[in-house]
Design an enzyme around this catalytic site. Structure first.
Site, short mmCIF file in Angstrom:
data_model
loop_
_atom_site.label_atom_id
_atom_site.label_comp_id
_atom_site.label_asym_id
_atom_site.label_seq_id
_atom_site.Cartn_x
_atom_site.Cartn_y
_atom_site.Cartn_z
N GLY A 163 52.86 80.23 124.04
CA GLY A 163 51.50 80.75 123.85
C GLY A 163 51.11 81.72 124.95
O GLY A 163 50.53 82.78 124.68
N GLN A 223 63.41 75.72 128.41
CA GLN A 223 63.37 74.55 127.54
C GLN A 223 64.50 73.58 127.88
O GLN A 223 64.31 72.37 127.86
CB GLN A 223 63.45 75.02 126.08
CG GLN A 223 62.24 75.82 125.64
CD GLN A 223 62.48 76.63 124.37
OE1 GLN A 223 63.60 77.07 124.09
NE2 GLN A 223 61.43 76.82 123.60
N GLU A 243 64.06 82.34 126.68
CA GLU A 243 63.13 81.22 126.78
C GLU A 243 63.84 79.87 126.69
O GLU A 243 63.34 78.86 127.16
CB GLU A 243 62.06 81.32 125.69
CG GLU A 243 61.08 82.47 125.92
CD GLU A 243 60.06 82.61 124.80
OE1 GLU A 243 60.20 81.90 123.77
OE2 GLU A 243 59.13 83.41 124.95
N SER A 257 70.85 81.79 120.08
CA SER A 257 69.43 81.83 119.75
C SER A 257 69.19 82.58 118.45
O SER A 257 69.99 83.42 118.04
CB SER A 257 68.64 82.52 120.88
OG SER A 257 68.69 81.76 122.06
N THR A 291 63.65 72.61 120.10
CA THR A 291 62.88 73.85 120.19
C THR A 291 62.57 74.32 118.77
O THR A 291 62.91 73.66 117.79
CB THR A 291 63.68 74.94 120.92
OG1 THR A 291 64.74 75.41 120.05
CG2 THR A 291 64.29 74.41 122.21
N CYS A 292 61.96 75.50 118.67
CA CYS A 292 61.66 76.02 117.33
C CYS A 292 62.93 76.40 116.58
O CYS A 292 62.94 76.47 115.35
CB CYS A 292 60.72 77.22 117.41
SG CYS A 292 61.35 78.61 118.35
#
Length: 414
Positions: free
Chosen positions: A198, A124, A120, A113, A57-58
């Protein structure tokens, strides 16, 4: 995956890097796309890895799996990363056994996180496990573990305020725009990428910035059109990115390209812009910051928000950890029973064979009638159930076997 391998909890590892020790540019070197993930999932057997999945993930890239050592997992992962193994090891954390299990629970709960309580991560995680399952890399151990992890995450979401309020990376982007851009309603906004992040960001733009002056662009144009029609926004073809970016005042990027899709060279002679990069690896070239008329922020910048909602979430951490411990105990009970299955199966087989033993037949004939003989399987079932319960409470090794024999003989005498 080798489904015949006996799963020992001490062989469960997690190796990963995250935002705590590496910035967005470094994490980008170890980001794993779905295409690369599929290649890794097909290569596991070459590295003696049993069950495993990759969460990219980011915030993080982590590989969870059952293997002889964490080294096997790292070796596999780094075959498909831009960054090298030495860099990964320098930045990595490695956890084993129950430490690794506890880490997975914390990740799924949002405790680990970059923005505390960001929910979120659950979606994922589900996608990561689904992909691994599609390639037969999820067996009984990880299937049960992930199911209980998701149950814990859901319980935390429903019974605490850890994810309460509206604080996430996508919402942090909205807060940043509110604080740094005036007259937003007059600004042209271009949003690139209509995946989950997004879409969430787009909805937040409409809901919290009260503007529909937004143009959506996505590689698969139908997805952009569908979202735009729902929210009353505009769209443009992916081939028009340069023209749309050039005309925009605000550009939000939530794509998953392996290379920047907006570069410094493209922006040298454009108007003043605010750029928000929600992608890992960076999909906006970091050197854009060098331009005086460009304001660029990424996920690391956005994670530094510190508002009242976040402070309330901090107070919920003890409740979340208590829920996690309850579910870890549930997994431990299952794991212990799973370990006992081979012994229980062997005892059941032995009890069935005893029916043909002359010595036992001579003994049991003193008490057994034709009617009661028909219930041998029922007696075995009762004995095995008692044995399983006793082993769950206290596994006494061979004593459990002897007790089962005595129990069976006692049932035969009744």
């Amino acid at each position: 995956m080798n489904p015949k391998q006996s799963i020992d909890i001490s062989n469960f590892y997690i190796a990963g890097i995250n935002y705590r020790k590496s910035d967005a540019s470094i994490r980008g070197h170890f980001a794993i796309s779905n295409e690369r993930n599929a290649i890794l999932l097909q290569s596991a057997s070459q590295y003696q890895i049993d069950e495993f999945f990759i969460l990219s993930t980011c915030n993080r890239t982590e590989i969870y799996g059952v293997a002889p050592s964490a080294e096997n997992l790292i070796e596999l992962l780094c075959t498909e990363t831009v960054g090298d193994k030495a860099t990964f090891q320098q930045m990595a954390y490695i956890k084993r056994g129950y430490d690794a299990i506890n880490h997975l629970f914390s990740v799924a709960a949002g405790l680990d996180s970059q923005i505390l309580g960001d929910y979120e991560i659950v979606g994922q995680l589900k996608l990561a496990v689904k992909l691994a399952r599609d390639y037969n890399c999820i067996g009984a151990f990880l299937d049960r573990l992930v199911n209980i992890v998701l149950q814990a995450s859901k319980s935390i979401k429903n019974n605490t305020q850890l994810s309460g309020g509206t604080v996430s990376v996508s919402f942090a982007a909205i807060q940043f725009l509110k604080e740094h851009v005036s007259d937003i309603a007059t600004k042209k906004i271009v949003l690139l990428g209509t995946g989950k992040i997004g879409r969430n960001t787009c909805k937040n733009v409409v809901d919290y910035l009260a503007t529909t002056n937004v143009t959506l662009i996505n590689r698969t144009e139908d997805k952009a059109i569908e979202l735009a029609e729902t929210l009353g926004l505009g769209t443009a073809p992916y081939s028009h990115i340069e023209q749309e970016v050039a005309a925009a005042d605000i550009v939000i990027v939530a794509t998953n390209s392996q290379e920047p899709i907006i570069t410094k060279a493209q922006l040298k002679h454009c108007n003043t812009k605010v750029l928000i990069d929600l992608s890992i690896p960076n999909n906006i070239e970091p050197r854009c910051k060098e331009l005086s008329h460009i304001t660029l922020v990424n996920v690391d910048d956005l994670s530094k928000i510190n508002d009242a909602t976040l402070q309330k979430r901090v107070a919920e951490i003890p409740k979340a950890k208590a829920i996690i411990q309850t579910h870890i105990h549930e997994f431990t009970d299952w794991y212990q029973m799973r370990k006992n299955v081979p012994v229980i199966t062997a005892v059941k087989t032995k009890l069935q064979h005893m029916q043909a033993c002359n010595l036992f037949m001579s003994y049991s004939s003193q008490f057994t009638t034709t009617a009661t003989a028909l219930h041998t399987e029922e007696r075995i079932k009762k004995v095995i159930n008692n044995m399983a319960q006793n082993m769950r409470k206290q596994n006494k090794g061979g004593c459990n076997y002897i007790e089962a024999i005595n129990d069976f003989m006692a049932h035969s005498a009744n």
